[in-house]
Design a protein around this motif. Structure first.
Motif, PDB file in Angstrom:
ATOM      1  N   TYR A 136       0.807  -1.224   0.000  1.00 61.40           N
ATOM      2  CA  TYR A 136       0.000   0.000   0.000  1.00 61.40           C
ATOM      3  C   TYR A 136       0.838   1.272   0.000  1.00 61.40           C
ATOM      4  CZ  TYR A 136      -3.873  -3.121   0.952  1.00 61.40           C
ATOM      5  OH  TYR A 136      -4.810  -4.123   0.855  1.00 61.40           O
ATOM      6  N   TYR A 137       0.274   2.324  -0.631  1.00 60.18           N
ATOM      7  CA  TYR A 137       0.922   3.635  -0.647  1.00 60.18           C
ATOM      8  C   TYR A 137       1.194   4.141   0.764  1.00 60.18           C
ATOM      9  CZ  TYR A 137       0.069   4.364  -5.653  1.00 60.18           C
ATOM     10  OH  TYR A 137       0.079   4.269  -7.019  1.00 60.18           O
ATOM     11  N   LYS A 138       0.282   3.917   1.678  1.00 52.85           N
ATOM     12  CA  LYS A 138       0.426   4.424   3.048  1.00 52.85           C
ATOM     13  C   LYS A 138       1.318   3.529   3.909  1.00 52.85           C
ATOM     14  CE  LYS A 138      -3.770   7.107   3.273  1.00 52.85           C
ATOM     15  NZ  LYS A 138      -4.975   7.417   4.023  1.00 52.85           N
ATOM     16  N   GLY A 139       1.924   2.534   3.307  1.00 53.23           N
ATOM     17  CA  GLY A 139       2.768   1.603   4.037  1.00 53.23           C
ATOM     18  C   GLY A 139       2.009   0.335   4.351  1.00 53.23           C
ATOM     19  N   GLY A 140       2.743  -0.669   4.674  1.00 55.69           N
ATOM     20  CA  GLY A 140       2.131  -1.942   5.012  1.00 55.69           C
ATOM     21  C   GLY A 140       1.841  -2.793   3.790  1.00 55.69           C
ATOM     22  N   LEU A 178       8.043 -19.171   2.097  1.00 56.98           N
ATOM     23  CA  LEU A 178       8.083 -18.871   3.525  1.00 56.98           C
ATOM     24  C   LEU A 178       8.886 -19.926   4.273  1.00 56.98           C
ATOM     25  CD1 LEU A 178       7.229 -17.000   5.772  1.00 56.98           C
ATOM     26  CD2 LEU A 178       5.067 -18.226   5.917  1.00 56.98           C
ATOM     27  N   SER A 179       8.979 -21.118   3.730  1.00 55.22           N
ATOM     28  CA  SER A 179       9.743 -22.190   4.374  1.00 55.22           C
ATOM     29  C   SER A 179      11.251 -21.972   4.283  1.00 55.22           C
ATOM     30  CB  SER A 179       9.379 -23.543   3.770  1.00 55.22           C
ATOM     31  OG  SER A 179       9.689 -23.561   2.402  1.00 55.22           O
ATOM     32  N   GLY A 210       6.692 -11.102   8.056  1.00 56.15           N
ATOM     33  CA  GLY A 210       7.025  -9.731   7.692  1.00 56.15           C
ATOM     34  C   GLY A 210       8.253  -9.652   6.811  1.00 56.15           C
ATOM     35  N   GLU A 211       9.274 -10.396   7.185  1.00 53.13           N
ATOM     36  CA  GLU A 211      10.495 -10.423   6.380  1.00 53.13           C
ATOM     37  C   GLU A 211      10.235 -11.083   5.026  1.00 53.13           C
ATOM     38  OE1 GLU A 211      15.093 -11.973   6.766  1.00 53.13           O
ATOM     39  OE2 GLU A 211      13.915 -11.658   8.583  1.00 53.13           O
ATOM     40  N   PHE A 212       9.392 -12.096   5.018  1.00 55.62           N
ATOM     41  CA  PHE A 212       9.016 -12.763   3.775  1.00 55.62           C
ATOM     42  C   PHE A 212       8.320 -11.788   2.825  1.00 55.62           C
ATOM     43  CE2 PHE A 212       5.760 -15.494   1.556  1.00 55.62           C
ATOM     44  CZ  PHE A 212       6.664 -16.116   0.686  1.00 55.62           C
ATOM     45  N   ALA A 213       7.332 -11.056   3.347  1.00 59.55           N
ATOM     46  CA  ALA A 213       6.604 -10.071   2.528  1.00 59.55           C
ATOM     47  C   ALA A 213       7.559  -8.991   2.010  1.00 59.55           C
ATOM     48  CB  ALA A 213       5.468  -9.455   3.328  1.00 59.55           C
ATOM     49  N   GLU A 214       8.506  -8.573   2.836  1.00 57.28           N
ATOM     50  CA  GLU A 214       9.499  -7.575   2.417  1.00 57.28           C
ATOM     51  C   GLU A 214      10.369  -8.113   1.292  1.00 57.28           C
ATOM     52  OE1 GLU A 214      10.482  -4.276   3.007  1.00 57.28           O
ATOM     53  OE2 GLU A 214       8.465  -4.232   3.867  1.00 57.28           O
TER      54      GLU A 214
END
Length: 130
Positions: A50-54, A111-112, A120-124
């Motif tokens: 998202y533009y607003k972060g997250g 993710l494994s 969170g690190e995975f999404a990053e």
């Protein structure tokens, strides 16, 4: 990848992703989708940034995975080898699409993968431009 059938499949994949109901708003700047075929399994993972972060987990329709599978088969015919995973990025405002293919490390975008830490690190790690 200089093959008309592959190019057409890539365009169809992009269209299917963007048709997903979860992506029908103006709040996001980037999407990531992983098509995973490692170890004989088939799965998809995806995130909206998202533009607003997250970020938020979201997957396109199952038709997308069928097209990703077709792209993998078409590329396998051309290259005589198949990839384990693909990472698809779509970014705004120009709807630029980029696809990376992983031939060597079956869990690179999973993710494994122990080197990724938590969700969170995975999404990053999957984030466009990361």
């Amino acid at each position: 990848m200089k093959n008309r059938a592959c190019d057409e499949l890539v365009m169809e994949i992009g269209e299917l992703i963007l048709r997903c109901e979860d992506y029908q708003n103006d709040l996001w700047w980037g999407l990531s989708v992983v098509g995973d075929f490692a170890y004989g399994d088939t799965s998809m993972t995806g995130y909206i940034y998202y533009y607003k972060g997250g970020y938020e987990a979201a997957l396109p329709e199952s038709d997308t995975m069928r097209k990703i599978r077709a792209l993998r088969a078409e590329m396998e015919k051309l290259e005589e080898k198949s990839w384990h995973q693909c990472l698809i990025h779509i970014t705004r405002p120009h709807y630029k699409m980029n696809i990376q293919f992983e031939y060597n490390e079956p869990e690179r975008w999973s993710l494994s993968n122990k080197s990724l830490g938590g969700i969170g690190e995975f999404a990053e790690r999957l984030k466009p431009g990361a």
